[in-house]
Design a protein around this motif. Structure first.
Motif, PDB file in Angstrom:
ATOM      1  N   ARG A  69     -82.129 -52.666   1.334  1.00 20.11           N
ATOM      2  CA  ARG A  69     -82.101 -51.359   2.829  1.00 20.11           C
ATOM      3  C   ARG A  69     -80.944 -50.354   2.054  1.00 20.11           C
ATOM      4  NH1 ARG A  69     -77.165 -52.387   7.960  1.00 20.11           N
ATOM      5  NH2 ARG A  69     -78.889 -49.957   9.539  1.00 20.11           N
ATOM      6  N   GLY A  70     -82.206 -49.128   2.354  1.00 20.25           N
ATOM      7  CA  GLY A  70     -81.760 -48.084   2.181  1.00 20.25           C
ATOM      8  C   GLY A  70     -83.042 -47.501   1.251  1.00 20.25           C
ATOM      9  N   SER A  71     -83.627 -48.374   0.477  1.00 20.73           N
ATOM     10  CA  SER A  71     -84.929 -48.198  -0.776  1.00 20.73           C
ATOM     11  C   SER A  71     -86.034 -47.134  -0.127  1.00 20.73           C
ATOM     12  CB  SER A  71     -84.521 -49.361  -1.505  1.00 20.73           C
ATOM     13  OG  SER A  71     -85.260 -50.082  -0.804  1.00 20.73           O
ATOM     14  N   SER A  72     -86.379 -47.167  -0.989  1.00 21.58           N
ATOM     15  CA  SER A  72     -88.411 -46.888  -0.789  1.00 21.58           C
ATOM     16  C   SER A  72     -89.355 -47.502  -0.726  1.00 21.58           C
ATOM     17  CB  SER A  72     -88.235 -45.350  -1.281  1.00 21.58           C
ATOM     18  OG  SER A  72     -88.307 -44.677  -1.173  1.00 21.58           O
ATOM     19  N   ALA A  73     -90.565 -48.129  -0.284  1.00 19.77           N
ATOM     20  CA  ALA A  73     -91.597 -49.092  -0.591  1.00 19.77           C
ATOM     21  C   ALA A  73     -92.303 -48.885  -0.190  1.00 19.77           C
ATOM     22  CB  ALA A  73     -91.240 -50.411   1.372  1.00 19.77           C
ATOM     23  N   LEU A 105     -92.989 -45.910   2.111  1.00 16.25           N
ATOM     24  CA  LEU A 105     -91.827 -45.823   3.049  1.00 16.25           C
ATOM     25  C   LEU A 105     -90.393 -45.730   2.963  1.00 16.25           C
ATOM     26  CD1 LEU A 105     -92.935 -48.832   4.914  1.00 16.25           C
ATOM     27  CD2 LEU A 105     -93.972 -45.858   5.374  1.00 16.25           C
ATOM     28  N   ARG A 106     -89.862 -44.337   3.412  1.00 17.20           N
ATOM     29  CA  ARG A 106     -88.397 -43.586   3.008  1.00 17.20           C
ATOM     30  C   ARG A 106     -87.532 -44.841   3.680  1.00 17.20           C
ATOM     31  NH1 ARG A 106     -90.650 -38.107   3.960  1.00 17.20           N
ATOM     32  NH2 ARG A 106     -89.496 -37.917   5.673  1.00 17.20           N
ATOM     33  N   ASP A 107     -86.656 -44.785   3.114  1.00 15.92           N
ATOM     34  CA  ASP A 107     -85.214 -45.349   4.209  1.00 15.92           C
ATOM     35  C   ASP A 107     -85.419 -46.376   4.993  1.00 15.92           C
ATOM     36  OD1 ASP A 107     -83.751 -43.822   2.820  1.00 15.92           O
ATOM     37  OD2 ASP A 107     -83.763 -41.701   4.427  1.00 15.92           O
ATOM     38  N   VAL A 108     -85.569 -47.963   3.919  1.00 13.40           N
ATOM     39  CA  VAL A 108     -86.323 -49.164   4.518  1.00 13.40           C
ATOM     40  C   VAL A 108     -85.341 -48.643   5.421  1.00 13.40           C
ATOM     41  CG1 VAL A 108     -88.086 -49.290   3.368  1.00 13.40           C
ATOM     42  CG2 VAL A 108     -86.157 -50.037   2.985  1.00 13.40           C
ATOM     43  N   GLU A 109     -85.204 -50.264   6.894  1.00  8.12           N
ATOM     44  CA  GLU A 109     -84.331 -50.811   7.670  1.00  8.12           C
ATOM     45  C   GLU A 109     -84.501 -52.320   8.017  1.00  8.12           C
ATOM     46  OE1 GLU A 109     -83.119 -48.168  11.105  1.00  8.12           O
ATOM     47  OE2 GLU A 109     -84.318 -46.963  10.278  1.00  8.12           O
ATOM     48  N   LEU A 110     -83.583 -52.644   8.669  1.00 11.33           N
ATOM     49  CA  LEU A 110     -83.729 -54.260   8.404  1.00 11.33           C
ATOM     50  C   LEU A 110     -84.804 -54.528   9.649  1.00 11.33           C
ATOM     51  CD1 LEU A 110     -80.295 -55.794   9.341  1.00 11.33           C
ATOM     52  CD2 LEU A 110     -81.340 -55.814   7.074  1.00 11.33           C
TER      53      LEU A 110
END
Length: 299
Positions: free
Chosen positions: A39-43, A101-106
């Motif tokens: 969570r919070g990282s980039s993908a 994707l930036r700042d990934v969430e649940l």
């Protein structure tokens, strides 16, 4: 000799064109979607494809059935994004192959697919997909609760290991003296506790009755390991002692000290030490058969 009619010739031609078209059709070579992200990282999601003799019309990305990104090289604005909850596209880092994707969430977790379409008139379409799960890591290393500083033999150990606030809940395991505990009767399994924001707390209990083999060197080691998928591994360990245990080396030193004599030039020249030496000599002479009158003359 019969010749093919017009209808038959058209059929054969269409068949040949179909074969030629298939041999040069667009293909999806690889879809690289990270299985897990924190969570919070980039993908980075990548769709590698081959167009053969065709030209790309568009690349589109979907989460579930909702489109969130497209790349159309023929348009004046080649990149476009569409609002999808939990999907925050880094447009500058995205292109005709990759979307970032930036700042990934649940809620970013889900199934993703790319769709590759060639230019008309055929508009060949190929689709590739994969799943991504976003993980919220625990707030701390595993916490050991109920551990005493020492245990007697045949005393029951009852301790808990807690891994707090994560998604999904961590998988816990106990180790006793570096050996994984597999006995079901030793483990107390609890359902994950639901926390605010959809997080979970995992708890695993350990209970057993101590015996001599649990204290090699007078020490018992307890360790709890917490794991989540392949990206999180943390452990917490503690050592406890056997109540009343005296280390073997100390016991041996005391035994030798209480039952030994010292003869040598460096012995302290005090009245008490001389008396002890003389008394010891008398005992030795008597035990070896010396006459009492001779021993008295020596004293």
């Amino acid at each position: 000799m019969k010749t093919l009619g017009t209808k038959s010739s058209l059929t054969v031609t269409a068949f040949l064109l179909c074969i030629i078209g298939l041999s040069h059709a667009v293909t999806i070579d690889d879809v690289a979607i990270p299985e897990y992200k924190v969570r919070g990282s980039s993908a980075r999601l990548t769709c590698n494809y081959s167009l053969g003799d065709f030209t790309l019309y568009s690349l589109k990305w979907y989460k579930g059935d909702k489109q969130f990104y497209q790349y159309i090289p023929g348009n004046k604005k080649t990149k476009n994004t569409f609002l999808v909850p939990g999907v925050n596209v880094d447009v500058d880092s995205s292109d005709a192959v990759t979307v970032v994707l930036r700042d990934v969430e649940l809620v970013t977790s889900g199934k993703y697919r790319c769709e590759v379409i060639t230019e008309g008139p055929l508009f060949h379409t190929k689709i590739g997909e994969g799943n991504m799960t976003v993980i919220d890591l625990p707030d701390s290393t595993p916490v050991l609760e109920g551990v005493k500083t020492s245990y007697q033999l045949r005393e029951r150990v009852h301790v808990n290991c807690t891994s707090p606030y994560s998604k999904p809940a961590a998988t816990l395991e106990w180790h006793v003296n570096d050996e994984l505990v597999k006995k079901p009767s030793w483990l107390r399994r609890y359902q994950a506790q639901q926390e605010p924001d959809g997080l979970e707390t995992a708890v695993l209990g350990l209970t057993f009755v101590t015996k001599r083999s649990h204290f090699p060197g007078g020490e018992l080691r307890l360790k709890c390991v917490a794991k989540i998928a392949t990206i999180y591994f943390q452990s917490q360990e503690t050592s406890v002692i056997e109540t009343g245990f005296l280390k073997h080396t100390q016991a041996e030193e005391r035994r030798h000290k209480d039952h030994s004599f010292f003869f040598g030039s460096s012995a302290p020249r005090t009245t008490n030490s001389c008396f002890s030496w003389a008394l010891t000599a008398v005992v030795v002479l008597l035990n070896t058969g010396f006459r009492v009158d001779l021993v008295q003359s020596l004293l």
